[in-house]
Design an enzyme around this catalytic site. Sequence first.
Site, PDB file in Angstrom:
ATOM      1  N   GLY A  78       0.295  -3.237 -76.719  1.00  0.00           N
ATOM      2  CA  GLY A  78       0.003  -3.093 -78.137  1.00  0.00           C
ATOM      3  C   GLY A  78       0.543  -4.139 -79.081  1.00  0.00           C
ATOM      4  O   GLY A  78       0.512  -3.928 -80.297  1.00  0.00           O
ATOM      5  N   GLY A  79       0.992  -5.283 -78.602  1.00  0.00           N
ATOM      6  CA  GLY A  79       1.544  -6.296 -79.493  1.00  0.00           C
ATOM      7  C   GLY A  79       0.555  -6.753 -80.550  1.00  0.00           C
ATOM      8  O   GLY A  79       0.869  -6.800 -81.744  1.00  0.00           O
ATOM      9  N   LYS A  80      -0.648  -7.089 -80.116  1.00  0.00           N
ATOM     10  CA  LYS A  80      -1.668  -7.554 -81.072  1.00  0.00           C
ATOM     11  C   LYS A  80      -2.257  -6.385 -81.853  1.00  0.00           C
ATOM     12  O   LYS A  80      -2.664  -6.541 -83.008  1.00  0.00           O
ATOM     13  CB  LYS A  80      -2.746  -8.353 -80.339  1.00  0.00           C
ATOM     14  CG  LYS A  80      -2.205  -9.643 -79.716  1.00  0.00           C
ATOM     15  CD  LYS A  80      -3.278 -10.386 -78.977  1.00  0.00           C
ATOM     16  CE  LYS A  80      -2.712 -11.657 -78.336  1.00  0.00           C
ATOM     17  NZ  LYS A  80      -1.740 -11.360 -77.255  1.00  0.00           N
TER      18      LYS A  80
ATOM     19  N   ASP B 291      -7.265   0.572 -72.926  1.00  0.00           N
ATOM     20  CA  ASP B 291      -6.703  -0.079 -71.743  1.00  0.00           C
ATOM     21  C   ASP B 291      -6.964   0.839 -70.554  1.00  0.00           C
ATOM     22  O   ASP B 291      -7.219   2.036 -70.723  1.00  0.00           O
ATOM     23  CB  ASP B 291      -5.200  -0.329 -71.904  1.00  0.00           C
ATOM     24  CG  ASP B 291      -4.703  -1.445 -70.997  1.00  0.00           C
ATOM     25  OD1 ASP B 291      -4.676  -2.606 -71.439  1.00  0.00           O
ATOM     26  OD2 ASP B 291      -4.359  -1.155 -69.834  1.00  0.00           O
TER      27      ASP B 291
ATOM     28  N   CYS C 237      -8.476  -4.802 -74.578  1.00  0.00           N
ATOM     29  CA  CYS C 237      -7.443  -4.871 -73.535  1.00  0.00           C
ATOM     30  C   CYS C 237      -6.088  -4.826 -74.229  1.00  0.00           C
ATOM     31  O   CYS C 237      -5.354  -5.823 -74.267  1.00  0.00           O
ATOM     32  CB  CYS C 237      -7.588  -6.145 -72.714  1.00  0.00           C
ATOM     33  SG  CYS C 237      -9.247  -6.419 -72.042  1.00  0.00           S
ATOM     34  N   ALA C 238      -5.746  -3.684 -74.772  1.00  0.00           N
ATOM     35  CA  ALA C 238      -4.614  -3.587 -75.697  1.00  0.00           C
ATOM     36  C   ALA C 238      -3.256  -3.756 -75.031  1.00  0.00           C
ATOM     37  O   ALA C 238      -2.297  -4.170 -75.678  1.00  0.00           O
ATOM     38  CB  ALA C 238      -4.670  -2.251 -76.440  1.00  0.00           C
TER      39      ALA C 238
ATOM     40  N   CYS D 112      -3.352 -15.899 -72.443  1.00  0.00           N
ATOM     41  CA  CYS D 112      -2.106 -16.670 -72.448  1.00  0.00           C
ATOM     42  C   CYS D 112      -2.093 -17.557 -71.206  1.00  0.00           C
ATOM     43  O   CYS D 112      -1.111 -17.637 -70.475  1.00  0.00           O
ATOM     44  CB  CYS D 112      -0.880 -15.763 -72.513  1.00  0.00           C
ATOM     45  SG  CYS D 112      -0.797 -14.496 -71.231  1.00  0.00           S
TER      46      CYS D 112
ATOM     47  N   ASP E 254      -8.380  -9.617 -75.411  1.00  0.00           N
ATOM     48  CA  ASP E 254      -7.166 -10.321 -74.982  1.00  0.00           C
ATOM     49  C   ASP E 254      -7.064 -10.098 -73.475  1.00  0.00           C
ATOM     50  O   ASP E 254      -6.403  -9.178 -73.013  1.00  0.00           O
ATOM     51  CB  ASP E 254      -5.956  -9.759 -75.729  1.00  0.00           C
ATOM     52  CG  ASP E 254      -4.669 -10.484 -75.380  1.00  0.00           C
ATOM     53  OD1 ASP E 254      -4.741 -11.634 -74.919  1.00  0.00           O
ATOM     54  OD2 ASP E 254      -3.587  -9.888 -75.550  1.00  0.00           O
TER      55      ASP E 254
END
Length: 427
Positions: free
Chosen positions: A251-253, A271, A247-248, A371, A318
Amino acid sequence: MKDSARIEGTLEILALHGADKKPLDQVCHGYFKTRRYIGSKDRQAIAAYVYGVMRHRASCDWWALERGLSPLLMGPMDAARVRLLAYLWLFEKVARDKIGILFSGEKYAPARLSDKERSIFEKLPQLKTLSPWVEGEFPEWLFPFLKRRFGESLKIEMMAFLEQAPLDLRVNTLKATREEAHADLTKTGLSVRPTPLSPWGLRCEGRENITQTKAFQDGLVEVQDEGSQLIAAIMGIHPGQTILDLCAGAGGKTLALAAILQNKGRIVATDTAGWRLKRTKERLKRAGAFNVELRELTGIHDKWLKRQKERFDHVLVDAPCSGSGTWRRNPDQKWNNTPQDIMELAELQKSLLDTAAPLLKPGGSLVYATCSLLCEENDDVANSFLEKNPAFSLIPCGLDGNPFLLLSPLQNGTDGFFAAKFVKTII
């Protein structure tokens, strides 16, 4: 702009948000984008009022209800006026005559106060205690969820969510060390310091426009909360391995994982929203990461996923969630969810883990992250996965040896995050 014009701008944004329920940051961005005449200081002042009202909406609504006014039964503009009046009176401590001047009805100023609106300033007998959801500034329905998570610490945990979040950066180790990026940013006049938990983190003192710095434009740093950086850290990946970021998003991670791999190995970032992956592509180019494949999926039953059995050394899920851990940055989110949303999200999260499990090689690790603050999206989902998948075992990944990674603003100075790490048995 005059103070009254700033107040009018605040009301317009609050009313727009109340009418279409888009994320507050998008509403603010769209409002200012079409009003280029509003200067930077005025934008900052208006945004501070808007976010102040949203952070303290529970108190503002309670104060109004005690005086016979119900924002929930009003149209968007009337509700915005009542909430802003209560906020100015309760939290900004603006004098009554000053508020009357601000709401003068003159050009560029809000309309004059009605008799009902003036009741905001009435003094009533003070209650000895307020409801926990008023003290904590969250919707009443969330109380049992948050009480389960925080117990007797609920009040002080929620107080930390009312503070402004810091600006955290992740140093892109493909292009610089943390020391080099720190020196580069310091030369431009920014005050930054290393984060205490993430080995790649820098925290800015103040609200700097980091995107205008050469360090950002050259790909030395990315904006990323320290807690989010820790999700990548606990995965334990090494150069040369194959990683799936299921679940990109934007793209932060993915970027953090690419830096750890040092452009050796392979990452597949997937995604269901192509527009998010397009943004990831732009960020990867700036970062100098060339080992990432971007793939848009139709959903958890996508044919491509079915062909990837035991292809990956590590998988990151994520998952989409309530976003309750980001309330410092997005205080409007707490008012947009419902109990039904939480239950539906939990089912989606379980489905994503079930989809990810077969894709992992024996001996590989699966990290589930949100989160969110809520056990229903976190512990419950992780424990349900373990019950259904005996081939997986839980690997403690939390601070101080805790089984889960649990982060909050009060305890760790980060956004609220949860992570669980599972390893697949080698048969």
